[in-house]
Structure formats: structure tokens, C-alpha cells
Enzyme design. Structure first.
Site, PDB file in Angstrom:
ATOM      1  N   TYR A  59       0.935  -0.754   0.587  1.00 26.94           N
ATOM      2  CA  TYR A  59       0.112   0.082  -0.113  1.00 26.94           C
ATOM      3  C   TYR A  59       0.616   1.115   0.252  1.00 26.94           C
ATOM      4  CZ  TYR A  59      -3.616  -3.203   1.419  1.00 26.94           C
ATOM      5  OH  TYR A  59      -3.979  -4.241   1.005  1.00 26.94           O
ATOM      6  N   HIS A 140      -0.240 -12.304   1.404  1.00 31.50           N
ATOM      7  CA  HIS A 140      -0.644 -11.552   0.843  1.00 31.50           C
ATOM      8  C   HIS A 140      -0.771 -11.719  -1.082  1.00 31.50           C
ATOM      9  CE1 HIS A 140      -1.098  -6.290  -0.708  1.00 31.50           C
ATOM     10  NE2 HIS A 140      -2.851  -7.502  -0.553  1.00 31.50           N
TER      11      HIS A 140
END
Length: 319
Positions: A59, A140
Site C-alpha cells: 500500500y 498477501h
């Protein structure tokens, strides 16, 4: 929904608030975010009682972790739950470039689901956060790396859990098939499922959610707006980070019409729908400003009549 109610994650001692804050947006998702705005966003969530925060190296290529940590490290550590993710390390010249991040940084992600890569990723995340531990670690996006993630990444996370350096092991994905296989390894405490149990896509309800419920694995529902269309369906809406098709926009507008007939904003229904399934522990909503946090809490707190869900099913809009 009582947004400040806490519920356990799997069989761990971790308890999360029913509403959590996803912090991809303060990493500059689609548009830059100032340091002051990022701080104010996290502080507003804290002021409104949210105590679960989710970040990732991806992110903003580290910006989300750095900005979240600047606020959270000044809070009592035992008073909140933090999750971050492993499977990517940030390096100069990384190949996993994504155009959705608006702020330039000197590093970009490189996939690494090896045991060493997982440990390195976690250590570097803690440095960016300025904290000594995270509570949950999600593997992830291992879509193309199932074998290595199952053989190396997950056992490495289990070791971290056994050492007391984390409390829970998870995977975070945007699909349902592979999470089922990860759950079947018996190593998971929870699953972060993004965009697959929403008002437009209930595919996680077919196998993943019942399996998790039967095994005591908690589900954290993210992507409840399917990247925008369920917040405000318009001709230029996005669905899963791409332009939405006319048929999806039409379906979202039909859902909105049913919600309106009950006096319920579509955003409220989108946030609260995942919690109608008993496998779902909490909902993560992303926000990039204090105003968006306030709106999420307001929408999560609206009372929704059970007849709304029944009407959506009767209209063929929910499976």
C-alpha cells in the site's frame, strides 16, 4: 452493527472491532494524501472507537505503514489490533509495479513467499511502522505462488506465532478458490477475503465461508464496495479496480433501489451485508479522510431491517 463491539479471531486471543480501518487509501491510492490528512484519518478512526487497523507493504509501497505507524505507536499497544502482510518485499527496481499508487517512492514490491522472505518482510514492516509486533499477518496475494506459500510462507508464520511474535496467521486474497486450499492446511486463524462476499458477489458463501465456520477460522471481509461501485453506482464506477460493465452498474442500481425502498443508504447495506454470515468476524472499510471514516461509522451504525435482505433475495439480487 455496533462498530466498537469486539469479537475473537479464530481460536486466538485477538479481538477485533466489528468495523476495522483499511489503510490502503492513505498510501496514496489513486490520488496523493498529505501526511496531515493521513494522520487525521487514523486519529478520527481512533476517536470513533475503531481499534483494528490493516496495512501492507504494497500500500503506497511502504507509505501506508509509515503513516499508520506515526499515529499508532503513540497509542497504548494493548488497546488496538494491527495486521500487515507478507509476500512482497520493497526493493529498488521491483517488478510488481502498480499504477494505482499516486505518490512516487524509491522502492517497489518484489514477490517473495520464501520463509526468509516472509521473515524479512515482517521485520521491514515493523521498522516502517515503528512498532515491535503486529497481531495478525496475512500472506498477501499468493495467487501464482500457492505451492511455495503453503510450503514456506505459512510454516514461517506459524513459527512466528509459536514464538509469540504474532498472534494470528492468515491469507489475504481477492478470490475464493485458493483460500479454501489454504484453510485446509490447518495453519490459519483467519482469512482476509476482499470483494468476494458483497452485495454484488457472494461467491465466498458457496464454499469458503461454510468451511471457515466449520473449522473455527474467522473471516475478515474487505472490499465491501467492490472498489467503488457499491458506494455510488454511476456510469464511470469502478469494480475491482477496473471500469465497471454496464450490467454491473445496472445491478448495483437495482440493489440501491431496494435499499432506498427501506430508507437505507446503499453504503450502509454494503458495509453491513458481510456480517449477515456467522463466519465473518469484522468488516474492513478503507478511508482516505476523516470525513470518510465518519461516514463509514455512520453507515455501519444504521439499523437495517431483515426485510431488506429478504427483498434482495426475492428480486434475485442476492444468492
Amino acid at each position: 452493527m455496533n462498530v466498537t463491539e469486539t469479537v475473537p479471531i479464530g481460536k486466538t486471543d485477538v479481538r477485533v472491532t466489528r468495523l476495522g480501518l483499511g489503510l490502503a487509501p492513505i498510501g496514496g491510492l489513486y490520488a496523493p494524501v498529505s501526511e496531515a490528512q493521513a494522520r487525521a484519518t487514523v486519529e478520527k478512526a481512533w476517536d470513533l472507537g475503531i481499534r483494528y487497523f490493516d496495512v501492507a507493504p504494497l500500500y503506497g509501497n511502504g507509505l501506508s505503514e509509515t503513516r499508520a505507524g506515526a499515529v499508532l505507536r503513540d497509542k497504548p499497544r494493548e488497546s488496538f489490533v494491527l495486521s500487515t502482510k507478507v509476500g512482497r518485499v520493497l526493493r529498488a527496481g521491483g517488478a510488481d509495479r502498480q499504477r494505482i499508487w499516486a505518490e512516487p517512492v524509491e522502492v517497489t514490491p518484489v514477490f517473495d513467499f520464501s520463509a526468509d522472505g516472509v521473515r524479512t518482510s515482517y521485520a521491514e514492516s515493523l521498522t516502517r511502522l515503528g512498532l515491535d509486533r503486529a497481531d495478525l499477518l496475512h500472506v498477501h496475494d499468493p495467487d501464482d505462488f500457492f505451492a511455495q506459500a503453503a510450503a514456506e510462507a505459512l510454516p514461517a508464520l506459524v513459527d512466528l506465532r509459536e514464538q509469540g511474535r504474532i498472534s494470528g496467521v492468515s491469507v489475504g486474497m481477492n478470490q475464493t478458490g485458493l483460500p479454501v486450499e489454504f484453510v485446509r492446511t490447518g495453519m490459519l486463524d483467519c482469512v482476509l477475503e476482499a470483494g468476494r462476499y458483497t452485495l454484488l458477489d457472494q461467491s465466498a458463501g458457496a464454499e469458503l465461508l461454510p468451511l471457515c465456520l466449520s473449522l473455527g477460522v474467522s473471516v475478515i471481509a474487505a472490499g465491501v464496495f467492490n472498489s467503488g461501485i457499491l458506494a455510488d453506482p454511476r456510469p464511470d464506477s469502478t469494480y475491482d479496480y477496473s471500469p465497471a460493465s454496464p450490467s454491473l452498474i445496472e445491478r448495483a442500481l437495482a440493489v440501491q433501489a431496494v435499499c432506498s425502498s427501506h430508507g437505507v443508504p446503499l453504503r450502509a447495506a454494503a458495509i453491513q451485508f458481510p456480517l449477515t454470515h456467522p463466519a465473518v468476524a469484522c468488516v474492513l472499510v478503507g478511508a482516505r479522510s476523516p470525513e470518510e471514516v465518519s461516514d463509514a461509522v455512520e453507515m455501519a451504525s444504521i439499523s437495517i431491517p431483515s426485510a431488506l435482505w429478504s427483498d434482495l433475495r426475492s428480486a434475485g439480487l442476492l444468492s
